[in-house]
Write an enzyme that holds these catalytic residues in place. Structure first.
Site, PDB file in Angstrom:
ATOM      1  CE  LYS A 100      -3.087   2.847   2.643  1.00  0.00           C
ATOM      2  NZ  LYS A 100      -3.498   3.212   4.008  1.00  0.00           N
ATOM      3  CB  ALA A 187      -8.333   7.840   5.266  1.00  0.00           C
ATOM      4  N   GLY A 188     -10.917   7.902   7.291  1.00  0.00           N
ATOM      5  CA  GLY A 188     -12.067   8.731   7.642  1.00  0.00           C
ATOM      6  C   GLY A 188     -13.265   8.001   8.214  1.00  0.00           C
ATOM      7  CB  THR A 210      -8.169   5.702  13.739  1.00  0.00           C
ATOM      8  OG1 THR A 210      -6.846   5.914  13.241  1.00  0.00           O
ATOM      9  CG2 THR A 210      -8.343   6.520  15.008  1.00  0.00           C
TER      10      THR A 210
END
Length: 267
Positions: A100, A187-188, A210
């Site tokens: 990645k 992401a996000g 996360t």
């Protein structure tokens, strides 16, 4: 079966999970087990996979025989750093080529530097790497990365670690509709509904770290994310009903309905 195919390999799970920010390797393994993920991302600059012999090794907890490891270039801000990091990963993982790529623009937003990303992607593809690439949600950039030879396009939903969810579904939809390689939101994502929405749009998968690791109960959140990705995919395949603004449609048929009697009406 409805499987995810990346670089010619088949995966039954469409959820990809990172290995950072957990309290220890035991929690990392428990969360990944609960997620059902088969592809596991590893930040080579932050996680020991053998480059530091005297430190705990992630590979002892998540062996490559059980998972597809996806080395990433988190923390890299230049072409040279990103390319050098993935060359090291390939050496540590015995020639492993699926990686990645992310080249960041600044440490505050962690937004991708797309000029550097394009350059790095071109070098890595020429060197035989199978590149999954973190990118902005610009459809033109996404197309250029695919033309270079990247095996998967990974546009952000919102900033890394922000938990803001999908802020621009319209651009994501353009990328999805035009890509000939898998598109995975990266992401996000903050909670299960964000993952479900991404899948309902037609994304081939979702990558997160996360959202699970920073949850109050990471293992339980990992389980929720697994179900959300599966539900969102099924909803996409089922084909949602058409939206009808300002127009109601009864769930039960009205033809042949038994009319109310005058007595009933009077009552």
């Amino acid at each position: 079966m409805d499987n995810l195919i990346i670089a010619g390999k088949i995966y039954s799970s469409r959820l990809l999970v990172g290995t950072g920010k957990y309290k220890d390797f035991a929690e990392t393994r428990a969360a990944i087990d609960a997620s059902g993920a088969q592809i596991i991302t590893v930040a080579i600059r932050r996680t020991n996979i053998g480059q530091n012999p005297n430190e705990p090794n992630l590979l002892d907890v998540l062996p490559p025989s059980q998972y597809t490891l996806l080395p990433n270039t988190a923390g890299c801000y230049t072409v040279d750093d990103a390319v050098r990091t993935l060359r090291l990963a390939r050496e540590l993982l015995d020639g492993h080529s699926l990686v990645k790529l992310e080249v960041l623009g600044d440490p505050k937003t962690l937004f991708p530097n797309m000029v550097e990303t394009l350059k790095a992607a071109e070098i890595l593809v020429k060197e035989g790497f199978q590149v999954m690439v973190y990118t902005s949600d610009d459809p033109i950039i996404a197309r250029q990365l695919e033309e270079i030879g990247c095996v998967a396009i990974m546009p952000l939903a919102s900033l890394i670690g922000s938990g803001m969810g999908i802020l621009n579904p319209w651009n994501l939809q353009i990328i999805i509709d035009n890509a000939k390689v898998p598109v995975l939101v990266d992401a996000g994502v903050g909670t299960a509904s964000d993952a479900a929405i991404a899948m309902e749009l037609g994304c081939d998968g979702v990558l997160m770290n996360t959202a699970i690791a920073a949850a109050q109960k990471p293992v339980l959140m990992a389980s929720a994310m697994r179900k959300a990705v599966e539900a969102g995919r099924e909803a996409y395949l089922a084909g949602r009903m058409a939206k009808k603004p300002y127009s109601a449609s009864p769930s039960s048929p009205v033809s042949g309905i038994i009319a109310s009697s005058g007595k009933d009406q009077a009552a």
